[in-house]
Design a protein around this motif. Structure first.
Motif: not given
Ligand SMILES: Cc1cc2nc3c(=O)[nH]c(=O)nc-3n(C[C@H](O)[C@H](O)[C@H](O)COP(=O)(O)O)c2cc1C
Length: 237
Positions: A213-225
């Protein structure tokens, strides 16, 4: 190392460095804020660039002993006024020892952040928040509890330190903590800093991570989040 290479690493003196940088064409901004008593402050600043699109992050480099920087950190918010070609006089005012810089320009309070907006000299303004930071006399754990309460109105407990990541400001570091909050508690968003907050289940987040699914995003892969989310999904924290 050759003689030629050694010549290149010889440090430039101050006037050569000034001459070099004055030959570098760049956009000019006036970074503004308000002190705790409401007094407007600002300085001319060319050291500004975008760092990330999601989340939107601007980097400004401000002299360590700047009065404006001290006010920005006290207030936790600032505006970046992007000057247009007619803003030369304003750039001079905010770079020099003018007694009351704000009497020399047209300005009003920005609509959302109540920050000084140079209405005649800027063609665009970005309202910014200093990323959450530790107050004087505060522990990291107390800062996490305060920040989460301020930004989404949720009291958190059972804090665990997970890790840290470098941040592109001198003397700054991002700290990653896990904490627990009650998902039945209504979220109360600080609109100046957060556009939207929601609770998510592990299954919902896993579906986004694995492309279902893509109705919300995640923090970018290099971030601590992102690392924190992955650790939580894996059940390691
Ligand atoms: C074109 C120009 C660009 C400047 N860029 C910066 C900058 O990026 N960062 C900075 O700290 N000072 C910069 N300055 C210098 C400050 O504007 C100047 O030191 C100002 O008086 C600082 O004010 P304050 O101490 O009240 O904060 C720049 C000055 C000029 C003329």
């Amino acid at each position: 190392m050759t003689d030629m290479a050694l010549q290149h690493v010889r440090p430039a003196d101050e006037s050569a460095f000034r001459e070099l940088m004055s030959a570098f064409p760049s956009g000019v901004t006036v970074v503004t804020t308000r002190d705790r008593d409401g007094t407007p402050r600002g300085l001319t600043c060319t050291a500004m660039c975008s760092v990330s699109l999601r989340p939107p992050i601007l980097l400004t480099c401000v002299r360590h002993d700047s009065e404006t920087l001290a006010a920005m950190l006290r207030r936790g918010r600032f505006a970046v006024n992007l000057l247009h070609a007619g803003g030369r006089a304003a750039a001079d005012v905010f770079a020099n020892a003018v007694r009351d810089r704000f009497t020399e320009v047209e300005w009003e309070s920005s609509p959302r952040g109540d920050l000084p907006w140079l209405t005649a000299d800027a063609h665009a303004v970005a309202e910014c928040a200093v990323a959450g930071f530790v107050e004087a006399g505060e522990s990291c754990e107390a800062a996490v509890v305060r920040e989460v309460a301020e930004e989404v109105g949720v009291p958190v407990t059972r804090l665990r330190y997970v890790g840290s990541q470098a941040w592109p400001y001198p003397g700054s570091l991002m700290l990653g903590f896990m904490a627990e909050g009650d998902p039945n508690r209504p979220l109360c968003v600080d609109e100046a800093e957060i556009s939207e907050a929601r609770w998510f289940t592990r299954a919902e987040v896993r579906d986004v991570l694995e492309g279902r699914r893509d109705d919300f995003g995640l923090p970018m892969g290099s971030s601590i989040a992102h690392f924190l989310v992955a650790e939580w999904l894996a059940g390691r924290v």
